[in-house]
Design a protein around this motif. Structure first.
Motif, PDB file in Angstrom:
ATOM      1  N   MET A   6       2.139   9.451  13.072  1.00  0.00           N
ATOM      2  CA  MET A   6       0.854   9.528  12.373  1.00  0.00           C
ATOM      3  C   MET A   6       0.812   8.480  11.258  1.00  0.00           C
ATOM      4  N   ILE A   7      -0.325   7.833  11.122  1.00  0.00           N
ATOM      5  CA  ILE A   7      -0.507   6.832  10.083  1.00  0.00           C
ATOM      6  C   ILE A   7      -1.285   7.440   8.917  1.00  0.00           C
ATOM      7  N   CYS A   8      -0.821   7.190   7.693  1.00  0.00           N
ATOM      8  CA  CYS A   8      -1.477   7.710   6.488  1.00  0.00           C
ATOM      9  C   CYS A   8      -1.899   6.539   5.614  1.00  0.00           C
ATOM     10  N   HIS A   9      -3.131   6.604   5.087  1.00  0.00           N
ATOM     11  CA  HIS A   9      -3.652   5.564   4.209  1.00  0.00           C
ATOM     12  C   HIS A   9      -3.769   6.114   2.782  1.00  0.00           C
ATOM     13  N   VAL A  10      -3.275   5.342   1.810  1.00  0.00           N
ATOM     14  CA  VAL A  10      -3.364   5.718   0.400  1.00  0.00           C
ATOM     15  C   VAL A  10      -3.927   4.530  -0.376  1.00  0.00           C
ATOM     16  N   ASN A  11      -4.915   4.787  -1.222  1.00  0.00           N
ATOM     17  CA  ASN A  11      -5.534   3.729  -2.027  1.00  0.00           C
ATOM     18  C   ASN A  11      -4.790   3.555  -3.353  1.00  0.00           C
ATOM     19  N   THR A  12      -4.522   2.320  -3.687  1.00  0.00           N
ATOM     20  CA  THR A  12      -3.935   2.001  -4.981  1.00  0.00           C
ATOM     21  C   THR A  12      -4.414   0.605  -5.357  1.00  0.00           C
ATOM     22  N   GLY A  13      -3.695  -0.091  -6.208  1.00  0.00           N
ATOM     23  CA  GLY A  13      -4.124  -1.426  -6.623  1.00  0.00           C
ATOM     24  C   GLY A  13      -2.998  -2.162  -7.316  1.00  0.00           C
ATOM     25  N   VAL A  14      -3.222  -3.436  -7.574  1.00  0.00           N
ATOM     26  CA  VAL A  14      -2.283  -4.258  -8.340  1.00  0.00           C
ATOM     27  C   VAL A  14      -3.085  -5.102  -9.320  1.00  0.00           C
ATOM     28  N   CYS A  15      -2.401  -5.597 -10.348  1.00  0.00           N
ATOM     29  CA  CYS A  15      -3.037  -6.505 -11.301  1.00  0.00           C
ATOM     30  C   CYS A  15      -2.889  -7.927 -10.789  1.00  0.00           C
ATOM     31  N   ASP A  16      -4.007  -8.598 -10.663  1.00  0.00           N
ATOM     32  CA  ASP A  16      -4.044  -9.989 -10.239  1.00  0.00           C
ATOM     33  C   ASP A  16      -4.577 -10.783 -11.414  1.00  0.00           C
ATOM     34  N   GLY A  17      -3.677 -11.362 -12.228  1.00  0.00           N
ATOM     35  CA  GLY A  17      -4.101 -11.882 -13.517  1.00  0.00           C
ATOM     36  C   GLY A  17      -4.351 -10.691 -14.434  1.00  0.00           C
ATOM     37  N   ILE A  18      -5.578 -10.551 -14.900  1.00  0.00           N
ATOM     38  CA  ILE A  18      -5.926  -9.359 -15.681  1.00  0.00           C
ATOM     39  C   ILE A  18      -6.932  -8.490 -14.934  1.00  0.00           C
ATOM     40  N   GLN A  19      -7.211  -8.840 -13.685  1.00  0.00           N
ATOM     41  CA  GLN A  19      -8.152  -8.076 -12.877  1.00  0.00           C
ATOM     42  C   GLN A  19      -7.401  -7.163 -11.916  1.00  0.00           C
ATOM     43  N   GLY A  20      -7.934  -5.977 -11.695  1.00  0.00           N
ATOM     44  CA  GLY A  20      -7.349  -5.084 -10.709  1.00  0.00           C
ATOM     45  C   GLY A  20      -7.862  -5.423  -9.315  1.00  0.00           C
ATOM     46  N   LYS A  21      -7.002  -5.351  -8.331  1.00  0.00           N
ATOM     47  CA  LYS A  21      -7.369  -5.599  -6.938  1.00  0.00           C
ATOM     48  C   LYS A  21      -6.954  -4.409  -6.084  1.00  0.00           C
ATOM     49  N   LEU A  22      -7.858  -3.983  -5.205  1.00  0.00           N
ATOM     50  CA  LEU A  22      -7.588  -2.838  -4.337  1.00  0.00           C
ATOM     51  C   LEU A  22      -6.481  -3.159  -3.343  1.00  0.00           C
ATOM     52  N   VAL A  23      -5.560  -2.234  -3.188  1.00  0.00           N
ATOM     53  CA  VAL A  23      -4.494  -2.325  -2.188  1.00  0.00           C
ATOM     54  C   VAL A  23      -4.452  -1.005  -1.436  1.00  0.00           C
ATOM     55  N   VAL A  24      -4.401  -1.074  -0.127  1.00  0.00           N
ATOM     56  CA  VAL A  24      -4.285   0.121   0.710  1.00  0.00           C
ATOM     57  C   VAL A  24      -2.871   0.173   1.272  1.00  0.00           C
ATOM     58  N   VAL A  25      -2.188   1.277   1.045  1.00  0.00           N
ATOM     59  CA  VAL A  25      -0.826   1.473   1.538  1.00  0.00           C
ATOM     60  C   VAL A  25      -0.897   2.263   2.841  1.00  0.00           C
ATOM     61  N   GLU A  26      -0.493   1.622   3.936  1.00  0.00           N
ATOM     62  CA  GLU A  26      -0.432   2.268   5.245  1.00  0.00           C
ATOM     63  C   GLU A  26       1.012   2.663   5.527  1.00  0.00           C
ATOM     64  N   THR A  27       1.215   3.897   5.903  1.00  0.00           N
ATOM     65  CA  THR A  27       2.564   4.376   6.190  1.00  0.00           C
ATOM     66  C   THR A  27       2.603   4.985   7.588  1.00  0.00           C
ATOM     67  N   ASP A  28       3.599   4.595   8.338  1.00  0.00           N
ATOM     68  CA  ASP A  28       3.774   5.101   9.708  1.00  0.00           C
ATOM     69  C   ASP A  28       5.216   5.560   9.880  1.00  0.00           C
ATOM     70  N   VAL A  29       5.393   6.793  10.348  1.00  0.00           N
ATOM     71  CA  VAL A  29       6.717   7.355  10.638  1.00  0.00           C
ATOM     72  C   VAL A  29       6.807   7.532  12.155  1.00  0.00           C
ATOM     73  N   THR A  30       7.687   6.765  12.794  1.00  0.00           N
ATOM     74  CA  THR A  30       7.801   6.776  14.258  1.00  0.00           C
ATOM     75  C   THR A  30       9.239   7.051  14.675  1.00  0.00           C
ATOM     76  N   ARG A  31       9.415   7.309  15.943  1.00  0.00           N
ATOM     77  CA  ARG A  31      10.751   7.535  16.472  1.00  0.00           C
ATOM     78  C   ARG A  31      11.563   6.242  16.421  1.00  0.00           C
ATOM     79  N   GLY A  32      12.828   6.403  16.181  1.00  0.00           N
ATOM     80  CA  GLY A  32      13.716   5.246  16.113  1.00  0.00           C
ATOM     81  C   GLY A  32      14.846   5.506  15.146  1.00  0.00           C
TER      82      GLY A  32
END
Length: 511
Positions: free
Chosen positions: A1-27
């Motif tokens: 299953m893939i899970c999406h989480v919204n966060t961000g980073v500072c780019d200079g002094i501006q915030g930029k949206l970052v989406v964290v996708e996480t996948d847990v698979t067999r292996g």
């Protein structure tokens, strides 16, 4: 299953949206982070693994892949710990992924799963709000910083376990029980000082008047005088007569300090900044920059005062670098094909000795410099830079009689209260006249439209322009100062006495 989480980073002094996708698979058990992560993010793997396990959750014994997009944006900062950890729990079906997609979160995790304070929270929170994300999880210690952009939807959490519990309540349709941390009244280091005022300065009425004019019109000012005549003392007191910061100015300045990691434990910058870098500072330190640009002193002084003591001791190339940002009120750095813009609307206050030994023109001490030394010292400041400083004033040594008496007998000259009243009067009159920008920040066309003069005053300006060999730039500087003095006098037109006083402070050979 893939899970999406919204966060961000500072780019200079501006915030930029970052989406964290996480996948847990067999292996085979493995933990991979992709999407242009920095070394800080790559090293977070073991910290996240320990935080998840020590919070009472089962860490997946499978292959874990974390992708952060947009991929071309560099991801840095320990605040990505919490969204990555919650993404792992979401991908393992521990949390409702639909709820996760609607919220934002940021925070660093300790090995025991507790959240710790991070830098750059306010720019990221503002960015997430602009993207329509209304519920944002932040570390408990960052709550009062995050709410500077609006309190609604900000949820403080003290641990990964608490964040998980709040999300479970939200998925069940319950209103989460939020514990608001106690507000700590901590001031930014160097932001609040003991009560100081211009009443502490004895004599120096001319420079006090010049300081009031500079504060009323947002003009740059250069003070030249022998060592010990009070240049630094006067500069430190300038912000005490400046108008209080508006809500917008507080937010702008707090975002800069937050992105620069200088906010510390305080929640907001509420007093005008005062920055006084040493003359040995490098170009990146003063103007900002670096491989991944960060704000320099001119941006940290945004909406406040930048004081450059011993101006000729600074590198000439660095001083000349101030010319463009001082006029454009921002500076742009280009790195890897991208433009990073930093605001730089500061009041420039400079102090200089007239020569290397400092006593050229002094009435009591003889200058020991040769003529060649004097010329070499004064040439460290270019004429183009001096032309961009509106007010130039020569300070004289304070006489013994002015400070030898007791406090009750001191002749203060112009009081601090009077100076503050002039500044406030000029601000109110300017707004009533329909001018939103102070004279020191007005465009030439707007200034000419506001520089109404009668025939006598116009003749004086014409004569001064020719006899003093003023350039168009220095002529406009004189008009800006005259307009400010007229505002302090609540006069809609520039009168003879206003222009006469402005000519005293004209950019000239003050050395």
């Amino acid at each position: 299953m893939i899970c999406h989480v919204n966060t961000g980073v500072c780019d200079g002094i501006q915030g930029k949206l970052v989406v964290v996708e996480t996948d847990v698979t067999r292996g085979l058990p493995n933990f991979t982070i992709v999407g242009h992560p920095s070394q800080i993010v790559s090293e977070s793997k073991e910290r996240i693994r320990a935080a998840v396990s020590n919070s009472g959750f089962m860490y997946p014994r499978n292959r874990v892949v974390v992708n952060m997009w947009p991929a071309e944006l560099r991801k840095t900062g320990s605040h990505l710990d919490l969204p990555i950890a919650m993404g792992i729990l979401g991908a393992g079906s521990c949390v409702d992924t639909e709820i996760m997609e609607k919220v934002g979160m940021l925070g660093e995790l300790s090995l025991d799963g507790s959240t710790t304070r991070v830098d750059g929270v306010l720019p990221i929170v503002m960015c997430l709000r602009e993207q329509g994300i209304r519920t944002i999880f932040v570390p408990d210690e960052n709550y009062w910083e995050a709410v500077q952009g609006g309190r609604q939807g900000i949820i403080p959490v003290r641990s990964l376990r608490e964040c998980f519990a709040v999300l479970q309540e939200m998925s069940n349709g319950e209103k989460p029980d939020i514990c608001i941390p106690e507000k700590r009244n901590i001031s930014l280091a160097g932001q609040s000082e003991k009560e100081i005022s211009f009443d502490d300065v004895r004599g120096q009425s001319l420079i006090k008047r010049g300081m009031a004019i500079a504060a009323a019109g947002r003009h740059g000012i250069l003070m030249v005088g022998s060592p010990g005549c009070g240049k630094t003392m006067l500069a430190r007191r300038l912000r005490t007569i400046l108008p209080p910061m508006t809500r917008k100015e507080m937010l702008e300045t707090t975002m800069i300090y937050s992105a620069a990691g200088l906010l510390g434990e305080t929640s907001a910058v509420t007093q005008r900044p005062y920055r006084s870098p040493h003359s040995t500072i490098g170009r990146a330190g003063l103007l900002g920059g670096g491989a991944y640009p960060v704000p320099g002193e001119i941006s940290l002084a945004h909406n406040g005062v930048l004081f450059l003591d011993e101006l000729p001791e600074f590198s000439p190339g660095i001083i000349d670098g101030l010319r463009t940002p001082a006029e454009d009120l921002e500076i742009t750095h280009f790195r890897q094909g991208r433009a990073y813009r930093f605001p730089s609307d500061f009041m420039l206050v400079c102090a200089a000795n007239p020569c290397k030994c400092g006593y050229l023109g002094d009435k009591t001490r003889e200058c020991t410099c040769s003529q060649a030394d004097i010329e070499r010292y004064q040439k460290r400041l270019s004429g183009a830079m001096l032309d961009r400083i509106d007010i130039h004033v020569r300070m004289e040594r304070v006489e013994y009689s002015q400070f030898s008496r007791g406090p009750a007998d001191i002749e203060q000259g112009i009081s601090s209260e009077e100076m503050k009243r002039w500044v406030d009067t000029a601000g109110r009159f300017r707004i009533d006249a329909g001018r939103n920008r102070p004279p020191g920040r007005m465009d030439d066309d707007d200034l000419l439209g506001a520089a109404e003069m009668d025939d006598e005053t116009d003749k004086l300006f014409h004569k001064a322009f020719d006899s003093l060999a003023l350039t168009p730039r220095t002529g406009m500087k004189v008009l800006r100062i005259a307009r400010t003095i007229a505002d302090m006098d609540e006069s809609r037109e520039i009168r003879f006495q206003h222009l006469s006083e402005a000519l005293i402070y004209r950019p000239s050979e003050v050395f």
